[in-house]
Scaffold this active site. Structure first.
Site, PDB file in Angstrom:
ATOM      1  N   ARG A 151     -10.774  43.456  67.463  1.00 52.69           N
ATOM      2  CA  ARG A 151     -11.312  44.141  69.354  1.00 52.69           C
ATOM      3  C   ARG A 151     -10.839  44.680  69.427  1.00 52.69           C
ATOM      4  O   ARG A 151      -9.615  44.365  69.649  1.00 52.69           O
ATOM      5  CB  ARG A 151     -12.834  42.816  69.534  1.00 52.69           C
ATOM      6  CG  ARG A 151     -13.592  43.481  70.426  1.00 52.69           C
ATOM      7  CD  ARG A 151     -14.045  42.933  71.460  1.00 52.69           C
ATOM      8  NE  ARG A 151     -13.514  42.124  72.570  1.00 52.69           N
ATOM      9  CZ  ARG A 151     -13.137  41.381  73.110  1.00 52.69           C
ATOM     10  NH1 ARG A 151     -13.771  40.219  72.804  1.00 52.69           N
ATOM     11  NH2 ARG A 151     -12.020  40.679  73.535  1.00 52.69           N
ATOM     12  N   HIS A 160     -14.674  42.660  75.643  1.00 54.31           N
ATOM     13  CA  HIS A 160     -15.420  42.565  75.223  1.00 54.31           C
ATOM     14  C   HIS A 160     -16.907  43.077  74.796  1.00 54.31           C
ATOM     15  O   HIS A 160     -17.594  43.922  74.538  1.00 54.31           O
ATOM     16  CB  HIS A 160     -16.026  41.636  75.223  1.00 54.31           C
ATOM     17  CG  HIS A 160     -17.506  40.963  75.014  1.00 54.31           C
ATOM     18  ND1 HIS A 160     -18.063  40.647  73.445  1.00 54.31           N
ATOM     19  CD2 HIS A 160     -18.661  40.473  75.756  1.00 54.31           C
ATOM     20  CE1 HIS A 160     -19.459  39.726  73.725  1.00 54.31           C
ATOM     21  NE2 HIS A 160     -19.470  39.986  75.154  1.00 54.31           N
ATOM     22  N   TYR A 168      -6.830  36.650  78.544  1.00 53.66           N
ATOM     23  CA  TYR A 168      -6.147  35.676  77.385  1.00 53.66           C
ATOM     24  C   TYR A 168      -5.729  35.991  76.318  1.00 53.66           C
ATOM     25  O   TYR A 168      -5.700  35.303  74.910  1.00 53.66           O
ATOM     26  CB  TYR A 168      -7.799  35.289  76.648  1.00 53.66           C
ATOM     27  CG  TYR A 168      -9.445  36.577  76.466  1.00 53.66           C
ATOM     28  CD1 TYR A 168      -8.989  37.029  75.190  1.00 53.66           C
ATOM     29  CD2 TYR A 168      -9.921  36.905  77.623  1.00 53.66           C
ATOM     30  CE1 TYR A 168      -9.999  38.494  75.441  1.00 53.66           C
ATOM     31  CE2 TYR A 168     -10.835  37.595  77.513  1.00 53.66           C
ATOM     32  CZ  TYR A 168     -10.612  38.503  76.440  1.00 53.66           C
ATOM     33  OH  TYR A 168     -11.615  39.375  75.858  1.00 53.66           O
TER      34      TYR A 168
END
Lengths: 383, 507
Positions: free
Chosen positions: A276, A280, A289
């Site tokens: 990805r 998100h 992160y």
């Protein structure tokens, strides 16, 4: 080759790619695979250009939608950036009568099912619960709850069995179902129940897992001790791991899985290893992160770039790419103007697509609601 | 003719109300394209770059870097006609954001493209219809009314919806057909699409500091550097309380900035005529403290004894307890060990738990320990006590200390909580002080001061080693406590602090 061997030592995630099906390397070179190369032999140059066009236009739409959220025109957008090959490759393997259950990021699959992508924006602008008629496209509405639609897909597949549309040998009759979900869903109870039911019933369903490495901020490495496709094996389901950024391999693997399903061979679990590249959703900030370096590794494995290299090497001319650029630009502009003018649907819209057939309770409520709406002095329809 | 549009700050998350402007990426006079990133903003959730919905020339930046801006606030003004003329008087704000529907736009800006295609959606979904309550019809009496309503619905509403949809289709078609777009040429679209940069930028966020976004926001608002805040949360997460505590420590007193400023130094004070002194009436806590200290100091003859002790083992115990699941929700500090040690010492020497009753000429021996904790609060010194502290386990003691100090800091300590104390601990060590001679809380016969704990060279097993060392001071009322009793109590506290396992034997 379907890997059903469960006796060997289980390799940790990410340590070996020996079992990864790949037909097109990140450098754009074809790889010969005994079982799967024959499955893409009928893809001529026009077909490859078609797959390339699919991916470029879907990416352009996705990028525009992300921007539209930043413009304040959408409440939310889950980008599919980087996952185009997994979605287009598998989506193009579907036959017209097959049925797909998406999660909420399957823009590329929606495209292959003939859904006007602009309709997807209705939901994310907060105007509609869906946006398209699932029956018209054999493409279910987006499911936001993680993994629950795997049960719906399995139930649908069991329905197909009861309709007798499996294993007849008639290519226009035999049908299959694909459930699209991500790595995070493999840890959900619903998905595991779906795998159980599909396996023991030999249901015609393909579990297509896009392992995009992130369940929001949780990396795959912290979700499972084993490669995700091993989870399918645990249920006795033939399972295969494929390079999810290789549109040809995704097409080949899904084609095989669908054939097995339609012919009565039961379910298949496909793990498409992809990444990805975006957030998100637009509410997420991946820099919290993961590092740019992580993303850079996967940027070099881009699904579109590698197919472009192959096309150019096999003779596609510059004019194809120029024309596609223009088409993408046009699409982008159209999406922007369309989004700003998305109408508010009549409130009675909420009574549609609840049941496949007319339902007494829904009908009663619709009548009650209509009467209530008309009980106001002003003309405006209740919203 | 300039066509001015404003871009309002959108809700880039879900239900966010505001964002901070981090940095403008464009400047006034610059020509920008649709989807060019114009500004970097930070919300409680993320750091993102906002792409422009409009192409044109930037005429004004309406908010500055560092500003906190509410969602829906116009942040930039853009001339979509591209001449970049001043936006002031002529193109008043009334026109802004709705240009294509006003008057007749010049041919050059007829494109139904973004420029001027209506208000920017703010927050979740769009509610173009005002959320007002519509009146019910007077009567829904039977067929005629129902029929009329039905007719109205059939005759106008439904077609209206269709018309809207048709309009959209037409508009969209027109947009598609208006091939030679008046927009400046888009950036090389294929490359842009391929690169497909997601909006969130990569800031130099220090990922080593763990804190939840609202806590990060709080720290930012308070001007606290998160990396310097000691973390007490599970897994080393900096908590809200940590940030607040850090802010409290670093907050300067509300004192005047200039020496010659004639405003009072403290709220409720008045400045003397020469402007060099502030006079504040003595009230509440301060008055009580003064009375108590005078009464204590001039009625009970104080003796203070000192002992220096190696508390390395106690410090290890504190570390172990911090990671003990039972103690996950409470703060474990050396004060807790000292409190436990003091209760054990008093149980071995209960005679010190006593008070002098002047009226009846009696000494009152208390069968219980009500352990006072001296707490520095914004309103002054408060000494609430933990009732029957001798009956509490270590965990219960920790919980009581936490609750009592929190209540005191919030200024909510009840008088009952401060009465009938038997002994007090004052933790001067938290201010970095070695020790002191504490004054007895009236009615009590002993008070223990816990000094700063620091590493010092110490002879340990015959060698000089760095050890955690502190000083304990015990003041007692010499009317009823002799040197021997006071010394034994202090000695026992010191022994337990040095060898916590001794507590098992004496407990």
């Amino acid at each position: 080759m379907i890997t059903t061997d469960t006796t060997g030592a289980i390799p940790p995630v990410g340590e070996t790619d020996d079992d990864l099906i790949q037909l097109l390397t990140p450098e754009g070179e074809r790889v010969y695979h005994e079982a799967y190369t024959p499955r893409i032999e009928d893809l001529d140059r026009a077909a490859l250009e078609g797959l390339y066009r699919d991916m470029v236009l879907v990416r352009r739409f996705d990028t525009e939608a992300t921007s539209l959220q930043r413009h304040g025109e959408l409440g939310l957008w889950p980008p599919c950036l980087g996952q185009e090959a997994a979605q287009i490759g598998s989506g193009r393997a579907l036959a017209r009568q097959d049925y797909a259950f998406p999660s909420y990021r399957e823009l590329g699959v929606a495209w292959t099912r003939g859904v006007d992508l602009r309709k997807v924006l209705h939901q994310f602008r907060g105007e509609d619960h869906g946006g398209w008629d699932p029956a018209e496209h054999n493409f279910h509405l987006y499911t936001l709850v993680i993994g629950s639609h795997a049960l719906h897909a399995t139930g649908y597949a069991m329905g197909i069995q009861r309709d007798g549309d499996v294993g007849t040998g008639d290519p226009d009759r035999d049908r299959a179902v694909v459930a699209y979900f991500g790595d995070g869903a493999t840890a959900q109870g619903d998905l595991n129940e779906a795998l159980t039911f599909a396996a023991v019933n030999d249901s015609p369903v393909v579990f297509f897992c896009q392992n995009n490495h992130w369940a929001i901020s949780e990396p795959t490495t912290r979700q499972s001790r084993v490669p995700l496709f091993h989870r399918g094996r645990g249920f006795g389901i033939p399972s295969v791991r494929v390079d999810g950024n290789d549109v040809l391999a995704c097409y080949a693997v899904t084609t095989e899985a669908l054939e097995r399903a339609r012919s009565g061979g039961g379910p298949t679990f496909v793990e498409a290893v992809t990444y990805r590249m975006g957030a998100h959703t637009t509410s997420d900030d991946p820099t919290r992160y993961r590092t740019k370096a992580d993303e850079e590794v996967w940027r070099r494995r881009d699904p579109i770039d590698r197919l472009e290299v192959l096309l150019r090497a096999e003779g596609t001319g510059e004019e194809f790419f120029t024309a596609l650029d223009a088409e993408a630009d046009e699409l982008g502009e159209d999406v922007r103007s369309y989004c700003r003018a998305i109408p508010v649907p009549p409130a009675s819209r909420m009574f549609e697509n609840v049941y496949a057939t007319e339902n007494a309770l829904v009908s009663t409520e619709r009548e009650w609601f209509t009467e209530y709406s008309e009980g106001f002095l002003t003309e405006e329809v209740a919203r | 003719m300039p066509q001015h549009v404003e871009f309002r700050l959108p809700d880039v998350g879900e239900g966010l109300t505001e964002a901070d402007i981090v940095e403008w990426l464009v400047s006034v006079g610059e020509t920008i394209t649709v989807n060019q990133n114009i500004v970097e903003i930070e919300t409680a959730k993320s750091l993102v770059e906002l792409p422009s919905p409009y192409a044109g020339v930037v005429t004004e930046l309406l908010v500055g870097s560092g500003d906190t801006v509410e969602v829906g606030t116009p942040i930039i003004r853009i001339d979509t006609d591209g001449t970049g003329g001043p936006s002031g008087q002529g193109g008043g704000s009334g026109e802004v954001g709705a240009t294509s529907s006003t008057a007749e736009p010049p041919a050059a800006v007829q494109s139904p493209e973004p420029e001027g295609s209506g208000d920017v959606l703010v927050g979740y979904g769009t509610s173009r219809a005002a959320a007002t309550r519509r009146p019910r019809r007077q009567s829904s009496a039977g067929a005629p009314a129902g029929g009329a309503a039905g007719a109205a619905r059939a005759g106008s509403t439904a077609p209206a919806t269709e018309a809207v949809q048709a309009g959209v289709e037409v508009g969209a078609d027109a947009a598609a057909e208006a091939a030679p777009s008046p927009e400046p040429p888009a950036p090389p679209a294929h490359a842009a699409a391929q690169a497909g940069e997601p909006a969130p930028a990569s800031p130099a966020v220090d990922v080593r500091v763990l804190a939840k976004p609202p806590v990060r926001k709080l720290a930012k608002d308070l001007g606290i550097d998160l990396s310097r805040v000691p973390a007490t949360g599970p897994g080393g997460i900096v908590t809200r309380a940590d940030v607040l505590a850090a802010a409290e420590r670093s907050a300067p007193e509300k004192l005047v900035k200039k020496a010659d400023d004639d405003r009072p130094w403290l709220d409720g004070g008045t400045v003397s005529a020469d402007g060099r002194q502030t006079r504040v009436p003595v009230r509440s806590v301060r008055a009580r403290t003064a009375d108590a200290m005078v009464a204590s100091a001039f009625t009970a003859p104080h003796v203070t004894e000192f002992v220096t002790v190696d508390v390395t083992k106690s410090m290890r115990l504190v570390e172990r307890l911090k990671s003990d699941p039972d103690f996950a929700d409470v703060r474990v500090t050396p004060l807790l060990i000292a409190a436990k040690a003091l209760t054990l010492a008093i149980r071995r020497h209960p005679m010190i738990s006593a008070s002098w009753d002047d009226e009846t000429q009696e000494i009152v021996y208390k069968h219980y320990i009500n352990l006072g904790i001296a707490a520095a609060t914004p309103r002054g010194l408060v000494v609430p006590n933990i009732k029957d502290a001798h009956r509490l386990s270590m965990l219960e003691l920790a919980q009581e200390i936490a609750e009592l100090t929190a209540t005191a800091r919030a200024g909510k300590t009840q008088p009952a909580a401060m009465s009938d104390g038997t002994v007090t601990i004052t933790n001067v060590g938290i201010f970095g002080i070695d020790t002191g001679t504490p004054i007895l809380n009236p009615g009590e016969s002993a008070i223990l001061a816990l000094g700063a704990i620091s590493q010092r060279p110490w002879v340990h097993k015959g060698k000089v080693k760095p050890r955690w060392v502190t000083q304990l001071a015990l003041s007692f009322d010499h009317r009823l406590v002799d040197g021997e009793l006071g010394s034994r109590v202090l000695h026992d506290v010191a022994v337990i602090m040095e060898h916590p396992e001794r507590g098992l034997v004496w407990g």
